[in-house]
Design an enzyme around this catalytic site. Structure first.
Site, short mmCIF file in Angstrom:
data_model
loop_
_atom_site.label_atom_id
_atom_site.label_comp_id
_atom_site.label_asym_id
_atom_site.label_seq_id
_atom_site.Cartn_x
_atom_site.Cartn_y
_atom_site.Cartn_z
N LYS A 32 -3.53 -2.37 -22.61
CA LYS A 32 -3.12 -1.99 -21.26
C LYS A 32 -4.17 -1.12 -20.52
O LYS A 32 -5.16 -1.66 -20.07
CB LYS A 32 -1.73 -1.37 -21.30
CG LYS A 32 -0.70 -2.42 -21.81
CD LYS A 32 0.75 -2.10 -21.56
CE LYS A 32 1.62 -3.32 -21.83
NZ LYS A 32 2.27 -3.35 -23.13
N TYR B 265 8.56 -2.79 -29.36
CA TYR B 265 7.84 -4.05 -29.18
C TYR B 265 6.38 -3.82 -29.51
O TYR B 265 5.78 -2.84 -29.05
CB TYR B 265 7.98 -4.53 -27.73
CG TYR B 265 7.23 -5.81 -27.42
CD1 TYR B 265 7.61 -7.02 -28.01
CD2 TYR B 265 6.15 -5.82 -26.54
CE1 TYR B 265 6.93 -8.20 -27.72
CE2 TYR B 265 5.47 -6.99 -26.24
CZ TYR B 265 5.86 -8.18 -26.83
OH TYR B 265 5.18 -9.34 -26.53
N ASP C 55 1.50 2.78 -32.44
CA ASP C 55 1.18 1.79 -31.40
C ASP C 55 1.18 2.50 -30.05
O ASP C 55 2.22 2.84 -29.51
CB ASP C 55 2.22 0.66 -31.45
CG ASP C 55 1.92 -0.44 -30.44
OD1 ASP C 55 1.02 -0.26 -29.58
OD2 ASP C 55 2.61 -1.48 -30.49
C1 LIG Z 1 2.40 -4.41 -24.23
C2 LIG Z 1 2.55 -3.93 -25.63
C3 LIG Z 1 2.03 -4.67 -26.71
C4 LIG Z 1 1.47 -6.04 -26.56
O1 LIG Z 1 0.30 -6.08 -25.78
P1 LIG Z 1 -0.15 -7.47 -25.14
O2 LIG Z 1 -1.47 -7.14 -24.50
O3 LIG Z 1 0.91 -7.87 -24.18
O4 LIG Z 1 -0.29 -8.44 -26.25
C5 LIG Z 1 2.09 -4.09 -27.97
N1 LIG Z 1 2.63 -2.88 -28.16
C6 LIG Z 1 3.14 -2.16 -27.16
C7 LIG Z 1 3.72 -0.81 -27.42
C8 LIG Z 1 3.14 -2.66 -25.86
O5 LIG Z 1 3.70 -1.96 -24.87
#
Ligand SMILES: *Cc1c(COP(=O)(O)O)cnc(C)c1O
Length: 448
Positions: free
Chosen positions: A286, A159, A254
């Site tokens: 995060k 994701y 990511d």
């Molecule tokens: C949470 C997450 C996102 C998205 O971040 P948001 O602040 O919710 O838009 C993207 N990549 C990874 C790996 C994530 O865990």
């Protein structure tokens, strides 16, 4: 207050009241789709009423009915120091007294960028944005702009936020809701996305053999956490590096979830530089926002120089680098000392060991997987190497387990496709509270 908070002597009180949460959900449903502002909060994967939280301190959540829970969501990662940590609170209060947003540059933005650059060796420059979604969306645009190509490779179960071309086989929330793709994503956007099974080097090689000169980048979770924790098999990251290099494509790591959690330098700090060189771009969110909307993407100065105002790739944000959000992020990152990472590891192992022992005792098939101190409990036997493996979970058993934990004052992520997040504020009393709750929850999971 309609039920007494759990005592600290390790005997969880049963939580029986959710009237105030149910009433708020009713109200919320009238004015907000599904009553929530992010789908996984709706409890659709586990059933029941999501708890509306009134306040949080350290490892504890207090809901609007007065129930207390040990928090194992930690806002999906950001609250690595625990809720309302005094240093972060002071930084936020101090920043807020000086104004909320200027729309002009300010010092905190520089300091937060310096903090990130100093931690993750290959990164020379970052741009700050407001969410992980914005970070991956912008990194994708930069990769396409820099290469002049348009196709993107992603992995099933990874994701990367709700970015149109990346909303294919995206794990967690989507997995829970069994929506393989989102309505509203045009075929043209999905058409340029190649979705491959995770940890499958041959599949990556085959995709590049066929489409190599059209692929702008491979984007991967540094170590996936959004299908549950599925670390890259040894050599997988290096293979991605090698294959992308051979074909002139970029590699985007990511680290929105793993960044500054798996280690001071995220997953990169744990795994080290893959043979053949570091990823070209990293994304963060995060933890680096400390609970406020702050995220980033970064790489070499040369690559980042393609962004406006220096280069042709446009990217912007009214609230990007917000002075209050950057103060929170800075205080959080500075608070992430070696002792903090040690404590997180200790807490995570205590809880994971307890969960495994309880589930084993009740004969519930499960697998615990790790990325540093980040872990998840899969409700399936055998190693989980990819999204197909993760989907073999007994989600009904997890639902019973989840509710038994919730009833005993432990708030797990409401999906079996998620990591369990701990913080450095999880003290022995909080850990003991979780351990006491596990046997009854394992028994509930076993009772079909
Ligand atoms: C949470 C997450 C996102 C998205 O971040 P948001 O602040 O919710 O838009 C993207 N990549 C990874 C790996 C994530 O865990």
């Amino acid at each position: 207050m309609t039920s007494s908070p759990s005592t600290h002597d390790g005997t969880p009180d049963r939580i029986t009241r959710d009237e105030a949460s149910a009433a708020l959900l009713q109200r919320a449903r009238d004015v907000t789709p599904g009553g929530v502002n992010s789908p996984v909060r709706a409890f659709r994967g586990v059933g029941g009423t999501p708890r509306f939280i009134a306040s949080a301190k350290g490892p504890w959540l207090t809901d609007v009915d007065g129930n207390r829970y040990v928090d194992l969501i930690c806002s999906w990662g950001p609250m690595i120091l625990g809720h309302a940590h005094p240093d972060v609170l002071a930084a936020v209060q101090e920043a807020a007294t000086r104004g909320f947003s200027f729309g002009t540059p300010s010092e905190n933005e520089v300091a937060l960028a310096e903090e990130i650059v100093s931690r993750v060796e290959p990164i020379e420059q970052v741009r700050l944005v407001n969410s992980g979604t914005e970070a991956t969306m912008s990194a994708l645009r930069l990769a396409r702009g820099a290469t002049g190509r348009s196709s993107v490779v992603k992995f099933a179960g990874c994701y990367h936020g709700h970015v149109d071309p990346l909303l294919a086989s995206a794990g967690s929330g989507l997995a829970t809701f069994a929506l393989p793709d989102s309505a509203g994503v045009p075929a043209s956007a999905a058409h340029e996305t190649i979705v491959l099974p995770y940890n499958d080097i041959a599949a990556v090689e085959a995709a590049f053999a066929e489409h190599g000169d059209e692929i702008a980048c491979v984007i991967t979770e540094a170590s996936p956490g959004n299908m549950g924790v599925v670390p890259p098999a040894p050599g997988f990251t290096a293979a991605l590096r090698r294959i992308t290099r051979e074909h002139g494509a970029l590699l985007i790591s990511d680290e929105v979830m793993t960044g500054f959690r798996c280690s001071a330098a995220g997953w990169y700090g744990l795994e080290g530089e893959p043979e053949g060189g570091a990823p070209d771009l990293f994304t963060f969110g995060k933890v680096m926002g400390g609970g406020f909307p702050a995220a980033a993407f970064g790489g070499s100065a040369e690559l980042m120089g393609n962004l406006a105002p220096d280069g042709p790739v446009y990217q912007a944000g009214t609230l990007s680098g917000n002075p209050v959000a950057t103060a929170a992020g800075l205080a959080t990152l500075r608070g992430c000392t070696p002792e903090v990472y040690d404590r997180i590891g200790t807490v995570a192992h205590a809880i994971a060991d307890g969960a495994s022992a309880a589930l084993s005792q009740h004969g519930v098939p499960h697998t615990i997987q790790w990325a540093g101190s980040m872990f998840s409990v899969f409700f399936t036997g055998g190693a989980v190497r990819n999204y197909d493996d993760a989907k073999t979970q007994d989600t009904a058993a997890f639902g019973r387990f989840f509710h038994a934990m919730l009833d005993q004052g432990v708030h797990l992520p409401p999906s079996s496709f998620e990591a369990w997040f701990v913080s450095a504020s999880h003290d022995d009393a909080a850990v003991e509270h979780v351990l006491q709750a596990l046997p009854a929850a394992a028994a509930a999971a076993a009772a079909s």
